[in-house]
Write an enzyme that holds these catalytic residues in place. Structure first.
Site, PDB file in Angstrom:
ATOM      1  NE  ARG A   1      -2.449  -1.034   2.817  1.00 27.76           N
ATOM      2  CZ  ARG A   1      -2.754  -2.273   2.439  1.00 27.76           C
ATOM      3  NH1 ARG A   1      -3.651  -2.481   1.531  1.00 27.76           N
ATOM      4  NH2 ARG A   1      -2.143  -3.309   2.979  1.00 27.76           N
ATOM      5  CB  THR A   2       3.376   2.611   2.350  1.00 24.96           C
ATOM      6  OG1 THR A   2       2.511   2.316   3.444  1.00 24.96           O
ATOM      7  CG2 THR A   2       4.020   3.950   2.597  1.00 24.96           C
TER       8      THR A   2
ATOM      9  CE  LYS B   1      28.260  -5.797  -6.165  1.00 25.73           C
ATOM     10  NZ  LYS B   1      28.547  -4.788  -7.189  1.00 25.73           N
TER      11      LYS B   1
ATOM     12  NE  ARG C   1       7.098   0.925   5.036  1.00 27.03           N
ATOM     13  CZ  ARG C   1       5.829   0.532   5.034  1.00 27.03           C
ATOM     14  NH1 ARG C   1       5.511  -0.719   4.771  1.00 27.03           N
ATOM     15  NH2 ARG C   1       4.867   1.390   5.293  1.00 27.03           N
TER      16      ARG C   1
ATOM     17  CG  HIS D   1       3.888   4.801   8.650  1.00 23.66           C
ATOM     18  ND1 HIS D   1       4.040   5.635   7.564  1.00 23.66           N
ATOM     19  CD2 HIS D   1       3.399   3.637   8.159  1.00 23.66           C
ATOM     20  CE1 HIS D   1       3.672   4.986   6.472  1.00 23.66           C
ATOM     21  NE2 HIS D   1       3.269   3.772   6.804  1.00 23.66           N
TER      22      HIS D   1
HETATM   23  C1  NCD Z   1       1.519  -0.008   8.332  1.00 26.78           C
HETATM   24  C2  NCD Z   1       3.022   0.000   8.515  1.00 26.78           C
HETATM   25  O1  NCD Z   1       3.755  -0.365   7.598  1.00 26.78           O
HETATM   26  O2  NCD Z   1       3.419   0.390   9.602  1.00 26.78           O
HETATM   27  N1  NCD Z   1       1.124  -0.249   7.021  1.00 26.78           N
HETATM   28  C3  NCD Z   1       0.994   0.794   6.180  1.00 26.78           C
HETATM   29  O3  NCD Z   1       1.934   1.502   5.898  1.00 26.78           O
HETATM   30  N2  NCD Z   1      -0.228   1.057   5.731  1.00 26.78           N
HETATM   31  C4  NCD Z   1       0.806  -0.866   9.284  1.00 26.78           C
HETATM   32  C5  NCD Z   1       1.201  -2.306   9.375  1.00 26.78           C
HETATM   33  O4  NCD Z   1       2.035  -2.794   8.625  1.00 26.78           O
HETATM   34  O5  NCD Z   1       0.614  -2.959  10.237  1.00 26.78           O
END
Ligand code: NCD
Length: 320
Positions: free
Chosen positions: A65-66, A95, A116, A144
């Site tokens: 999703r993100t 490496k 991320r 987040h």
């Molecule tokens: C969340 C995350 O990655 O923290 N997901 C997201 O970005 N929508 C929540 C999760 O993974 O539970």
């Protein structure tokens, strides 16, 4: 941490690492920009605020999703992307290249880095080596921020305020980074009461309880679904974060401690509330809830993710 640069209504060129950088005026500004973008999207498929810009999406942790929400946001703004998933398996990191060097590499190609990572503090580390804006798309069980901003936008969309709300946040409050950012965001507004429902093993850390309480949130910890008060305006449900458990049996034992079922909603809910979840869900919301008009997680909440990110990216690149 004190070295997060405050936004103070000046987004241009800033990193977005933590909700700590925000205040209510900067959030209002973002919401207004989001509304502007939504209006533009009524008549256009592309709103070219990121034309001639390249964003690198560097995702050291799984995401569907993100990453696609960011990717869609950038493309709908007319920008282009380098998308790198699982760099630890496929990049020079294999490496032995350091994290800092990898960030430097992507900095030379891009106008913005969206990252991320599984380690808390990694987005801040990236922002310390890159001279272009870095956006935290989730760092370990830290924060987040873009998720929290879209969650707050969604709550605001329903109740037209972020003050004097009563809400429930349920699930993994220890490892849930979206929860950490959301609580901090809600603490900026006065009069909010948040019930925290979690298994004992996954309670919000005591230092966070103290800090958010000091900032003005009224937090009430509960461990039984029957203790959910009937007057909550939102339920924000989360999954237990499997990937943070060293012992998988421990995860298995508590993963489904709390599940939204039609019965729970009937007994503890009310007709005006909304149900949110950052997703993915893994069994903690019964799919029979999905068709309920109060279930906003697969519809409005998710859509707002793209809009809020479009607004944020337009602001930090200085296009708006
Ligand atoms: C969340 C995350 O990655 O923290 N997901 C997201 O970005 N929508 C929540 C999760 O993974 O539970």
């Amino acid at each position: 941490m004190s070295n997060y640069q405050k936004i103070n209504q000046q987004y241009k060129g800033k990193d977005i690492i933590s909700l700590q950088q925000f205040d209510t005026s900067s959030i209002s500004q973002l919401f207004e920009t989001t509304k502007h973008i939504i209006t533009q999207l009524n008549t256009n498929t592309i709103v070219p605020y990121l034309q001639n810009k390249l964003a690198t999406l560097l995702f050291f942790e799984p995401s569907s999703r993100t990453i696609s929400s960011f990717s869609a946001s950038i493309k709908r703004l007319g920008g282009v992307t380098i998308e790198y998933q699982n760099p630890l398996e496929t990049s020079s990191a294999v490496k032995g290249e350091t994290f800092e060097d990898s960030i430097k590499v992507f900095e030379t190609y891009s106008d913005i880095i969206i990252i991320r990572h599984f380690e808390n503090g990694s987005a801040l580390r990236a922002s310390n080596v890159a001279d272009i804006p870095v956006v935290n798309a989730g760092d370990g069980y830290g924060e987040h921020p873009t998720q929290a901003l879209l969650d707050m936008y969604t709550i605001h969309q329903r109740f037209n305020t972020l003050e004097n709300l009563t809400g429930l946040i349920a699930g993994d409050l220890l490892y849930g980074r979206t929860v950490h950012s959301l609580l901090r965001g809600l603490s900026f507004y006065k009069g909010n009461t948040i019930y925290l429902l979690s298994p004992k093993r996954l309670m919000l850390p005591e230092k966070d309880v103290k800090e958010y309480t000091k900032l003005g949130l009224k937090l009430i910890q509960i461990h039984d679904e029957e203790d959910i008060p009937k007057n909550c305006q939102f339920w924000y449900w989360t999954r237990v974060q499997k990937e943070r458990f060293a012992i998988q049996e421990e995860y298995e034992k508590i993963k489904h401690s709390f599940i939204i079922t039609p019965n729970l909603l009937k007994n503890q809910g009310n007709k005006n509330m909304i149900i949110l979840h950052p997703l993915p869900r893994v069994g903690e919301i019964d799919p029979r809830i999905d068709s309920d008009p109060r279930a906003w997680y697969l519809s409005k909440q998710m859509k707002n993710g793209m809009y809020i990110r479009m607004a944020l990216l337009s602001l930090i690149t200085g296009a708006l």
